[in-house]
Write an enzyme that holds these catalytic residues in place. Sequence first.
Site, short mmCIF file in Angstrom:
data_model
loop_
_atom_site.label_atom_id
_atom_site.label_comp_id
_atom_site.label_asym_id
_atom_site.label_seq_id
_atom_site.Cartn_x
_atom_site.Cartn_y
_atom_site.Cartn_z
N LYS A 133 0.83 -1.21 0.00
CA LYS A 133 0.00 0.00 0.00
C LYS A 133 0.86 1.25 0.00
CE LYS A 133 -4.03 -2.02 2.34
NZ LYS A 133 -3.53 -3.40 2.46
N GLU A 156 -3.17 6.55 7.88
CA GLU A 156 -3.75 7.62 7.09
C GLU A 156 -4.97 8.20 7.81
OE1 GLU A 156 -4.39 5.52 3.47
OE2 GLU A 156 -6.38 4.81 4.04
N HIS A 198 -14.10 -2.93 8.93
CA HIS A 198 -13.37 -2.65 7.70
C HIS A 198 -13.35 -3.83 6.75
CE1 HIS A 198 -12.17 0.86 9.93
NE2 HIS A 198 -11.65 0.09 10.86
N ARG A 240 -5.12 -9.01 -7.53
CA ARG A 240 -5.69 -10.36 -7.51
C ARG A 240 -7.16 -10.27 -7.87
NH1 ARG A 240 -8.67 -9.78 -2.88
NH2 ARG A 240 -7.77 -8.56 -1.19
#
Length: 647
Positions: free
Chosen positions: A116, A200, A235, A292
């Site tokens: 990421k 973040e 999440h 993926r």
Amino acid sequence: MISTLLVANRGEIACRVMRTAKALGLTTVAVHSAVDHNARHVREADIAVDLGGAKPADSYLLIDKLIAAAKASGAQAIHPGYGFLSENAGFARAIEAAGLIFLGPPASAIDAMGSKSAAKALMETAGVPLVPGYHGEAQDLETFRAASEVIGYPVLLKAAAGGGGKGMKVVEREADLDEALASAQREALSSFGDARMLVEKYVLKPRHVEIQVFADSHGNCLYLNERDCSIQRRHQKVVEEAPAPGLTPELRRAMGEAAVKAAQAIGYVGAGTVEFLLDARGQFFFMEMNTRLQVEHPVTEAITGLDLVAWQIRVARGEALPINQEQVPLHGHAIEVRLYAEDPAQDFLPASGTLKLYREAAAGPGRRVDSGVAEGDEVSPFYDPMLAKLIAWGETREEARQRLLAMLGETAVGGFRTNLGFLQRILAHPAFAAAELDTGFIPRHEAQLLPAPTELPAAFWELAGEAMLQSDAQRARADDPHSPWSGNSGWRACGPAEIDLHLQCNAENHLLHLRHNGQSRAILRNEQLVVESDGLRRQHLAIRRGNSLFLEWQGDLLDVQRVDPIAEVEASHHQHGGMTAPMNGSIVRVLVEVGQQVEAGTALVVLEAMKMEHSIRAAHAGTVKALFCAEGDMVSEGSALVELGEA
């Protein structure tokens, strides 16, 4: 040439990949851990290879064993599925070095987008808007503390090498950062073999919209419309749909072209997903790219009529994409839900055990079920708790929603808690019907979606008693069909029968007095309890499996059993203050010592189950009197872990 395909995964995705592979005439190879030796994906494969071990780190994450399995079985190619090693560049390189074909992107693309942090740096260079955050190499607590202060709380910690909600924590204040970071790092290491994190800004009320991209080795790349995955808990996605409600053609094109640009920038090949946060003003921010096939790919297949796994195989063979961007179909609307072994009433704690009952919705036009289990299977605490995905398609979103609700109503799961009723409440909620979607949907409507547990009413116990007696009678008639008691007339030799039933359901015990004169208001027929009252006839699913009667009540399938009240008292051996395991799992940390004083809410033990960590906390202030577990121990649901005395 690819004639034999090994699927380096388990469960639902392994079954789904093998289904297409077989349709294309390929021989399929399954791999399995020791505890998965009789799993459904193993039963459905042409060839199966035992990896040994139980935990992913001892089985599905061992690259050398997977390569050896491919060679031993004669497979020329490996499909990674999702999760496990699907976004591991080292795995892709090892497959290539072994002279095999990887049904995924080049290792260089996984390096660029699989992290990421690296992906965000690449997008920043490309001019794609990013959510403020820290994506650097330093991984110490002080670095994350300083970055979080600059970003501003709340912040979101995310595993740099994975997804699916694993290694992800929301931190509301600085005091919680230390514990949250340590836990997220452990989860990331356990799930992906990589503990690196990023942090973040936690954006409030965003929508999660992702673009399905596909590229071949001839330089062609296109986007296959978008999916909305905003309905999430912890999440992790719960409901996905395509196309995303409310997107204009202009916004769809802008997001799609940005996703294609990202894929082309790294020389991408195969199926991938570029994920964005979309705010109410139509601004979108790059989150990550999943290199993926995604769990939610069936909704894209439903609105395009394409088989993405077949595309993966053809692209791996060196073929070009069969269509261009202008030819990508978009027909109707599709919605998918994920059926999990978990207890929504207990903060979605994962469940495990034997599937005493498992019945899927009927297949048909606009109806699809992708599953990895069957009745009688064992659901292990070592792996993700998803049992199946239910997908419905319709000409309109409302048609798809209604069809999916019907499919959920036909689904029956017994043996442990599931989120089946929770999914029904989401789809039936007026806000969902109106497409009022964002990632805060579940917390905002928690009162309706997760109602507080209440005692079961007398009406339920009366139905349960009727169903239990009639089920008992049917079983007796099946054992001796020539008995004079095999009739259904309600005849008794000595007048009305009076029966006392001791029943248990949802940890409630109930003594029921029934008086029968042959005139019952409920009839059990073909596993349906038909009830007539005030001129209305209603049906409740009622399925018997062993000592359990699974009875539908207000959308949930409840497990009703007869109990011996004397045995129940004798079996009650838990000491006052005892803290027990809420599920099967392994102890990863013991945080206290005997004699230690603790406050209410203090974390005592950390239990890992279904690849996620769960803290066992003190119910009240007190002193630790005894510890019944150690780090590394495997424990069963209900096992005593800590004895906590008074303060």
